[in-house]
Design a protein around this motif. Structure first.
Motif, PDB file in Angstrom:
ATOM      1  N   UNK A 241       8.392   4.028   7.534  1.00  0.00           N
ATOM      2  CA  UNK A 241       8.249   3.742   6.230  1.00  0.00           C
ATOM      3  C   UNK A 241       8.271   2.453   6.437  1.00  0.00           C
ATOM      4  N   UNK A 242       8.836   1.405   4.854  1.00  0.00           N
ATOM      5  CA  UNK A 242       8.226   0.168   4.774  1.00  0.00           C
ATOM      6  C   UNK A 242       9.911  -0.275   5.534  1.00  0.00           C
TER       7      UNK A 242
ATOM      8  N   UNK B 262       0.863  -0.988   0.189  1.00  0.00           N
ATOM      9  CA  UNK B 262      -0.222  -0.342   0.321  1.00  0.00           C
ATOM     10  C   UNK B 262       0.541   1.465   0.180  1.00  0.00           C
ATOM     11  N   UNK B 263       1.814   1.141   0.901  1.00  0.00           N
ATOM     12  CA  UNK B 263       2.955   2.402   0.634  1.00  0.00           C
ATOM     13  C   UNK B 263       3.847   2.648  -0.853  1.00  0.00           C
TER      14      UNK B 263
ATOM     15  N   UNK C 181      10.659  -0.483   8.141  1.00  0.00           N
ATOM     16  CA  UNK C 181      10.382  -1.227   9.995  1.00  0.00           C
ATOM     17  C   UNK C 181       9.707  -2.265   9.515  1.00  0.00           C
ATOM     18  N   UNK C 182       8.943  -2.438   8.450  1.00  0.00           N
ATOM     19  CA  UNK C 182       7.673  -3.196   8.554  1.00  0.00           C
ATOM     20  C   UNK C 182       8.471  -4.356   7.329  1.00  0.00           C
ATOM     21  N   UNK C 183       9.305  -3.632   6.422  1.00  0.00           N
ATOM     22  CA  UNK C 183      10.337  -5.168   6.195  1.00  0.00           C
ATOM     23  C   UNK C 183      11.142  -5.601   6.919  1.00  0.00           C
ATOM     24  N   UNK C 184      11.856  -5.038   7.835  1.00  0.00           N
ATOM     25  CA  UNK C 184      12.182  -6.350   9.491  1.00  0.00           C
ATOM     26  C   UNK C 184      11.410  -6.800  10.025  1.00  0.00           C
ATOM     27  N   UNK C 185      10.411  -6.762  10.286  1.00  0.00           N
ATOM     28  CA  UNK C 185       8.779  -7.535  10.506  1.00  0.00           C
ATOM     29  C   UNK C 185       8.706  -8.265  10.142  1.00  0.00           C
TER      30      UNK C 185
END
Length: 473
Positions: free
Chosen positions: A405-406, A389-390, A408-412
């Motif tokens: 942003x992404x 979505x980003x 952070x969520x790429x790490x997760x």
């Protein structure tokens, strides 16, 4: 009307959504933060300690630090998504917007597996705590699990406002119990107890700190997840919250910060008080860590409140996920009909009956691993949804934006993928059975429900709106 992969079908009755509405405006950020803590707090009282049997204190400690980072990143990503798309579908809604019907259903199914199985594991821990109290000669057994399910599903049928307030009070009591435990455990703490498991000479990289070697860190991951499992369920209350675009992100972030503090305190103090070897197999680790005194008995009683808080709140979570999937036609639509108190009756009862059947195994550690499998799969899909979505919809209104942003969520996303694999390392049979259930749900969608989606449900309308905006652009 119905929708099949974006194609509008025959109309439905005007009263369809009227029979499937939740009571809005019942929760502000304080209740939402309490809900987030409530989902998880049982993980502080029992279950996490089985990870020491997999990785020793050092292995579980390292796994917990990594998983805490993953959950913080997940929560920050979820905060953005929940503010932009505030409906009862939570992760399913986010993935539906980003990945289409297949991605939405897969995410919703993974979340539902997590929330339907986790109460079964907690029920077995409740049984162990009740037995240790020796109240009226009560022993752990199926009738204890049945009583727990019947009582708390019954409370939820009275309505969300009443249930959330009850959860908040029980959670506050459980937090007081953790504070009492921490003060008392400090007096029993011995740093030598943290590393009293002998090192396995055949394990690569083994030491007193990592008795089962480097591999033990990976094997401990599912149990580290138990410290935070289900905190991501706060967005499921979005339709029942006041100003969800503000209060849901605030509630989920605050609850995560509280859980980091409580998890760290329990891991270090309980292990240091009782010893890694002894605590690794305990059904009620905090009580055993304090010995036989009056404080231990007090913590035992309050620990029961902590287990009840999580059981109570996760029943709420599975009902809202079932409700959202049913309302949109992914699951049988009868599951989303609400009563005059705006509570989804069958969405509470049917997953509860399945969870009760699973609790009869009495295998808390196995059920924990099964719930973690569903959770980890959902985190993978939700983090992919945030990234998509980003990239694809950079101009989508976002009242809250994820720091980093992404990245952070790429790490997760990377850590969540490792967590999925770790569930097979710990208990391949349990993980395989959960995978089989996940595949069965996908087959149901492929062969039946994808042709019967409800176009004017909130989640499908979000997707249709996004599609229309893309076509205009």
């Amino acid at each position: 009307m119905t929708i099949d992969e974006g194609k509008v079908g025959s109309p439905i009755g005007d009263d369809y959504l009227a029979k499937r509405t939740l009571r809005s405006g019942t929760a502000g950020w304080v209740l939402l933060a309490g809900l987030g803590v409530s989902y998880v707090i049982s993980g502080d009282y029992s279950g996490w300690n089985f990870g020491i049997a997999q990785g020793g204190f050092g292995g579980l400690l390292i796994a917990t630090v990594v998983i805490a980072g993953m959950y913080l990143a997940v929560v920050l990503g979820m905060a953005e998504l929940s503010a932009a798309l505030p409906t009862a579908g939570g992760g399913y809604t986010f993935a539906r917007r980003a990945l289409g019907p297949w991605g939405g259903f897969a995410t919703g199914t993974a979340v539902l597996l997590e929330y339907a199985i986790a109460p079964a594991a907690i029920a077995t821990f409740i049984g162990a705590y009740i037995e240790s109290l020796n109240l009226f000669g009560i022993t752990d057994g199926w009738w204890v699990y049945l009583a727990v399910y019947a009582l708390f599903i019954g409370v939820h049928l009275t309505g969300a406002g009443e249930a959330l307030k009850a959860m908040f009070v029980i959670t506050a009591i459980a937090l007081v119990g953790l504070a009492v435990f921490a003060v008392s455990a400090w007096g029993h703490f011995d740093a030598g107890n943290l590393t009293d498991i002998p090192a396995d000479p055949n394990a690569a990289g083994s030491s007193s700190f990592l008795p089962y070697g480097v591999f033990g860190i990976w094997a401990a991951i599912p149990f580290a997840i138990w410290f935070f499992l289900a905190v991501e369920g706060v967005p499921l209350a979005a339709e029942e919250a006041r100003e969800p675009e503000k209060n849901v992100p605030k509630g989920i972030i605050i609850s995560m910060l509280v859980l980091i503090v409580t998890g760290a305190a329990v891991l270090v103090l309980a292990t240091g008080a009782l010893g890694a070897q002894a605590i690794s197999t305990s059904g009620n680790p905090l009580v055993e860590a304090l010995g036989d005194g009056s404080t231990a008995k007090l913590v035992n009683y309050i620990g029961l409140a902590g287990l009840v808080a999580s059981f109570f709140s996760i029943v709420y979570a599975y009902s809202r996920q079932t409700f959202a999937l049913s309302r949109a036609g992914y699951l049988p639509t009868g599951l989303s009909v609400t009563n005059n108190r705006k509570a989804p009756v069958l969405a509470l009862i049917v997953p509860g009956a399945i969870g009760f059947a699973l609790s009869l195994t009495g295998e808390g550690a196995m059920l924990l691993n099964m719930a973690v499998f569903g959770a980890a799969v959902s985190y993978v899909l939700m983090m992919v949804s945030h990234i998509v979505l980003r990239v694809r919809e950079p101009n989508m209104p976002r009242p809250y934006r994820t720091p980093g942003g992404i990245v952070t969520t790429a790490f997760a996303l990377v850590i969540a993928c490792a967590a999925v694999i770790a569930t097979f390392l710990v208990d391949p049979v349990a993980a395989s059975w959960t995978l089989a259930a996940f595949v069965a749900f996908l087959l149901y969608f492929a062969l039946y429900s994808r042709h019967r989606l409800v176009a004017n449900s909130p989640d499908e309308e979000f997707a249709m709106l996004a599609r229309a905006e893309a076509e205009l652009e």
